[in-house]
Design an enzyme around this catalytic site. Structure first.
Site, short mmCIF file in Angstrom:
data_model
loop_
_atom_site.label_atom_id
_atom_site.label_comp_id
_atom_site.label_asym_id
_atom_site.label_seq_id
_atom_site.Cartn_x
_atom_site.Cartn_y
_atom_site.Cartn_z
N GLY A 1 18.15 -1.51 -14.07
CA GLY A 1 18.84 -2.60 -14.78
C GLY A 1 20.19 -2.86 -14.15
CG ASN A 2 22.01 -6.25 -14.13
OD1 ASN A 2 22.65 -6.71 -15.06
ND2 ASN A 2 20.88 -6.79 -13.69
CG HIS A 3 27.04 -2.42 -15.04
ND1 HIS A 3 26.85 -1.27 -15.75
CD2 HIS A 3 27.20 -2.05 -13.74
CE1 HIS A 3 26.90 -0.24 -14.94
NE2 HIS A 3 27.11 -0.67 -13.71
#
Ligand code: PMT
Length: 399
Positions: A209-211
């Protein structure tokens, strides 16, 4: 936006954020609304009837019973109101509302109300995260109530996170937009927005995933809705919640799901804005069972995800297409490259080298590029950035 003459019933419950209600009442009164305040007995530990009634210019009630054998009619206020706002709404009051535990004047009034109900929750970090609160907020949404989500920041306990009541301006904006007819500059237009991250499963417990928090995309959705558009918001996993009634939210998890949902609506869209941080790669195989840590290293083969925005560019017929570029180096060159390669009308550059810009922050700093124009903006809240973006879009799209 005009709330003059509207009858607003505010129910105050026992949390420290109750002090902010004074500003909300003053704002409504200044704008010409009529305000009736009721309160739970506990809230009187935080604010007084005197201060609330002075500002609202009406008596304030916290008890069923008046002087000399009279009673305070919860039914009367409930039927009088054009809208009811429970703010701050504690975990306790929320739970009583959704389970019909009618043991004070606020709940009795709420249960008699036929008008739209807004809820501005406020509680400490872990209380807001608790499954019972989450479930109760979902139930309240199922009842058709509008949740004005708690904001991030420092809490009365000293902890930092989500739980602070939305600022009075945010609550006021939500009420005003509710009463605002769709006569904005984007009236009659359908705007499709992608937001948040995507999660690409590795096994049943892990993902890539990412932020991204979704804040930028949700702010754009609110702004488009305020300008009268019908908004289709396709979001990856995010704790953000839409407030405006013109936003149709579709929650997805992976890039493939996002692509599928986007293309369900793209054909009949007038404008699309891709603010989602879509994972470029996903694991080739998703393990059926949790991967065990038997070896010192682990190799996961990744394959390219579909590029949703590029596909929109390829299939563009009449849509005004806007992309984002999140860069860490050669920012302008890369952004202009994406404008060209993805067949966009406009691209919004945010660089992780600018402090306060990009992921998670409540702020962003952007530059906008079209094939012929360039405009640079200061660091601002994402709500303000969304306004700048639509102001700019309108000079291009509605000219
Ligand atoms: O959600 P927040 O925490 O508020 O953060 C906001 C944000 C930083 C995520 C947002 O402002 C932003 O920059 N979004 C785009 C992030 C990104 O993936 O940028 P990119 O340069 O890698 O992608 C370029 C464009 O193609 C983007 O519009 C992206 O949505 C789109 N894209 C990318 C890959 C892919 N597989 N499909 C896409 O649609």
């Amino acid at each position: 936006m005009n709330i003059a003459g509207k009858k607003i019933l505010i129910a105050v419950t026992g949390g420290i954020a109750a002090y902010k209600i004074h500003f909300l009442i003053r704002d409504f009164i200044k704008k010409g609304a009529e305000v009736q305040v009721i309160m739970t007995p506990d809230s009187e530990n935080f604010v007084t009837q005197l201060s609330l009634s002075t500002l609202s210019k009406r008596p304030v009630y916290s008890d069923f019973y008046g002087d000399n054998g009279t009673w305070n009619s919860h039914v009367e206020w409930a039927l009088w109101a054009d809208v009811m706002i429970i703010a701050p709404c504690t975990a306790n009051t929320l739970a009583k509302m959704v389970h019909g535990i009618c043991d004070n004047l606020v709940i009795a009034t709420y249960m008699s109300a036929k008008c739209p109900v807004f809820i501005a929750p406020a509680m400490d970090l872990d209380m807001y995260q608790h499954p019972s609160t989450k479930q109760n907020l979902e139930l309240a949404e199922d009842f058709g109530h509008i949740i004005i989500p708690a904001e991030n920041g420092e809490l009365a306990s000293g902890l930092v996170g989500q739980g602070r009541m939305a600022e009075p301006e945010t609550i006021s904006e939500a009420i005003e937009s509710f009463f605002t007819p769709n006569t904005g500059s984007l009236e009659g237009k359908t705007v499709l927005i992608t937001a948040g991250p995507t999660y690409e499963a590795i096994d049943p417990v892990r993902f890539i995933g990412n932020h991204s928090s979704g804040k930028m995309g949700f702010s754009l959705a609110e702004e488009a809705a305020k300008r009268g558009a019908k908004v289709i918001l396709v979001s990856g996993p995010s704790s953000q919640k839409p407030v405006h009634k013109n936003i149709e939210l579709y929650r997805v998890v992976s890039a493939k799901e996002m692509l599928e949902k986007v293309f369900q609506f793209y054909k009949n869209t007038d404008m699309a804005i891709a603010s989602a941080a879509v994972a470029d790669y996903a694991p080739k195989e998703v393990a059926k069972e949790k991967i065990k840590k038997n070896d010192d290293s682990l190799t996961i083969e990744l394959i390219k995800n579909p590029d949703i925005l590029k596909t929109m560019g390829e299939q563009k017929t009449h849509q005004f297409l806007v992309g984002f570029a999140l860069e860490t180096q050669n920012e302008e060159e890369n952004a202009k490259g994406k404008l060209e390669k993805k067949n966009l009308d406009m691209i919004i550059l945010n660089s992780l080298r600018d402090e306060g810009a990009g992921f998670r922050n409540d702020t962003n700093k952007i530059k906008i590029f079209t094939k012929t124009d360039k405009k640079e903006f200061d660091l601002k809240s994402k709500t303000e950035v969304a306004k700048d973006i639509f102001n700019f879009i309108e000079t291009q799209y509605l000219k």
